[in-house]
Design an enzyme around this catalytic site. Structure first.
Site, PDB file in Angstrom:
ATOM      1  CE  LYS A 229      -0.182   7.525   7.537  1.00  0.00           C
ATOM      2  NZ  LYS A 229       0.275   6.149   7.746  1.00  0.00           N
TER       3      LYS A 229
ATOM      4  N   GLY B 213       7.014  -4.238   1.270  1.00  0.00           N
ATOM      5  CA  GLY B 213       6.682  -2.999   0.567  1.00  0.00           C
ATOM      6  C   GLY B 213       5.345  -2.452   1.008  1.00  0.00           C
TER       7      GLY B 213
ATOM      8  N   GLY C 196      -2.994  -0.653   6.505  1.00  0.00           N
ATOM      9  CA  GLY C 196      -4.124   0.262   6.715  1.00  0.00           C
ATOM     10  C   GLY C 196      -4.553   0.915   5.407  1.00  0.00           C
ATOM     11  CG  ASP C 197      -1.988   3.358   3.430  1.00  0.00           C
ATOM     12  OD1 ASP C 197      -2.706   4.081   4.149  1.00  0.00           O
ATOM     13  OD2 ASP C 197      -0.748   3.433   3.405  1.00  0.00           O
TER      14      ASP C 197
ATOM     15  CB  SER D 144       2.535  -5.178   0.251  1.00  0.00           C
ATOM     16  OG  SER D 144       1.770  -4.151   0.862  1.00  0.00           O
TER      17      SER D 144
ATOM     18  CB  SER E  31      -1.365  -5.721   2.102  1.00  0.00           C
ATOM     19  OG  SER E  31      -1.553  -5.345   3.445  1.00  0.00           O
TER      20      SER E  31
ATOM     21  N   GLY F 155      -5.256  -4.360  13.554  1.00  0.00           N
ATOM     22  CA  GLY F 155      -4.178  -5.278  13.199  1.00  0.00           C
ATOM     23  C   GLY F 155      -4.655  -6.718  13.241  1.00  0.00           C
TER      24      GLY F 155
ATOM     25  CB  THR G 102      -7.817  -0.791  11.246  1.00  0.00           C
ATOM     26  OG1 THR G 102      -6.993   0.357  11.474  1.00  0.00           O
ATOM     27  CG2 THR G 102      -8.760  -0.511  10.091  1.00  0.00           C
TER      28      THR G 102
HETATM   29  O1  RIB Z   1       0.529   4.000   5.766  1.00  0.00           O
HETATM   30  C1  RIB Z   1       1.843   3.725   5.367  1.00  0.00           C
HETATM   31  C2  RIB Z   1       2.462   4.952   4.775  1.00  0.00           C
HETATM   32  O2  RIB Z   1       2.589   5.933   5.774  1.00  0.00           O
HETATM   33  C3  RIB Z   1       3.840   4.736   4.219  1.00  0.00           C
HETATM   34  O3  RIB Z   1       3.811   4.437   2.853  1.00  0.00           O
HETATM   35  C4  RIB Z   1       4.561   6.025   4.564  1.00  0.00           C
HETATM   36  O4  RIB Z   1       4.928   6.726   3.435  1.00  0.00           O
HETATM   37  C5  RIB Z   1       3.591   6.824   5.422  1.00  0.00           C
HETATM   38  O5  RIB Z   1       3.011   7.834   4.705  1.00  0.00           O
END
Ligand code: RIB
Length: 310
Positions: A44, A293, A257-258, A297, A288, A227, A225
């Site tokens: 994350k 990925g 989310g990231d 992404s 994304s 979705g 968040t």
């Molecule tokens: O938020 C997605 C991430 O959560 C993935 O990349 C995985 O590694 C986990 O950490």
């Protein structure tokens, strides 16, 4: 006089995502045939730092990786993406984190088991070494894939210096009010908001109730968040539902989310009001999920700006 704070600093883990697409999750004791396998850069914290860098920010990352092939993948990723690694250290004793990621081959949704490995070896001393960088940041962002005392100390350093703080409470853990009070922005997803509050978050109305409970416990502003339902932004005197951005068929939701958190940090650092920052973040997340990925992404600034104008 305006103080210039050029850095966006992220604290968290790098994880090698071992991703398999499958028609269903196996039950315990069951094997299921998958339909595609990849190894990619995840975690994350790293994903969020990569998102900020792709969106044009001067992003720095604080973490610890192992002396192994996944650590090499981490370093190559940050070099390629232009993420600063002055405060990324190596563990001589623990391997880089890895995750088993299962992606539904039709719906693109994911289920993840993550072992943060060396990321969990970060210490409060590592944080003290990076304190000057944290204090010189416009925004500081962290999550819960590194030890809670480290997260807590980092938020205290940032908050004490007047740096805007964002905690993405993932994976969810019970959090004390003293820690929530250090968070200008708290960004749980539905599952995390449910875990943190005991309120089953299934829609915008229940997200609103959970956000109110988290504000009550000390968070400055809560962004849940949701979705396909976008995001619910709530702070004292302001509640805004930001709809999701449909940028095409969903291929994989891992890392959405990231993308959201990295983009939110960038928009906040640019001085945008929170609802506008959440709209920008929804565009990044919406783009994304149309790609496979996790960090792979995440869209570029040009893509997000183009979509935001459409
Ligand atoms: O938020 C997605 C991430 O959560 C993935 O990349 C995985 O590694 C986990 O950490």
């Amino acid at each position: 006089m305006r103080i210039h704070r050029p850095w966006l600093t992220f604290l968290g883990s790098f994880i090698a995502d071992l991703t398999v697409r499958a028609p269903q999750l196996p039950a315990w004791g069951e094997s299921v045939l998958g339909t595609g396998f990849t190894v990619g850069a995840g975690g994350k914290g790293s994903n969020q730092a990569v998102a900020a860098a792709r969106l044009g920010a001067r992003a720095g990352f604080i973490t610890r990786v192992g002396r192994d092939a996944f650590g090499d993948l981490a370093r190559a990723t940050w070099r390629r993406e232009g993420v600063d690694t002055e405060f990324c250290t190596e563990s001589a004793t623990h391997g880089t984190g890895a995750a088993a990621v299962i992606v539904h081959e039709g719906r693109g949704e994911n289920a993840i088991v993550v072992d943060p490995g060396s990321g969990m070896q970060l210490t409060v001393d590592d944080l003290e070494a990076a304190a000057g960088r944290i204090m010189a940041s416009a925004v500081f962002v962290t999550q819960l894939e590194v030890p809670l005392p480290v997260v807590s100390r980092a938020l205290a350093i940032a908050h004490g210096a007047g740096v805007t703080t964002v905690l993405n409470p993932a994976p969810a853990l019970p959090l004390p009010p003293a820690l929530l009070a250090l968070c200008d922005y708290l960004t749980p997803n539905e599952h995390e908001a449910s875990t943190l509050t005991g309120i089953a978050v299934t829609d915008v109305a229940s997200a609103d109730r959970a956000a109110a409970a988290l504000l009550e416990r000390g968070a400055g502003c809560v962004i849940v968040t949701l979705g396909a339902n976008g995001a619910l932004v709530k702070r004292t005197g302001e509640t805004v539902h930001v709809p999701a951005v449909d940028a095409g068929p969903v291929v994989e939701t891992t890392g959405a989310g990231d993308a959201f958190n990295g983009a939110l940090a960038v928009a906040l650092s640019e001085g945008r009001p929170v609802a506008e920052a959440a709209r920008f973040a929804c565009v990044a997340a919406g783009l994304s999920v149309t790609r496979a990925g996790t960090s792979a992404s995440i869209p570029t600034r040009a893509e997000v700006d183009r979509r935001a104008r459409a």
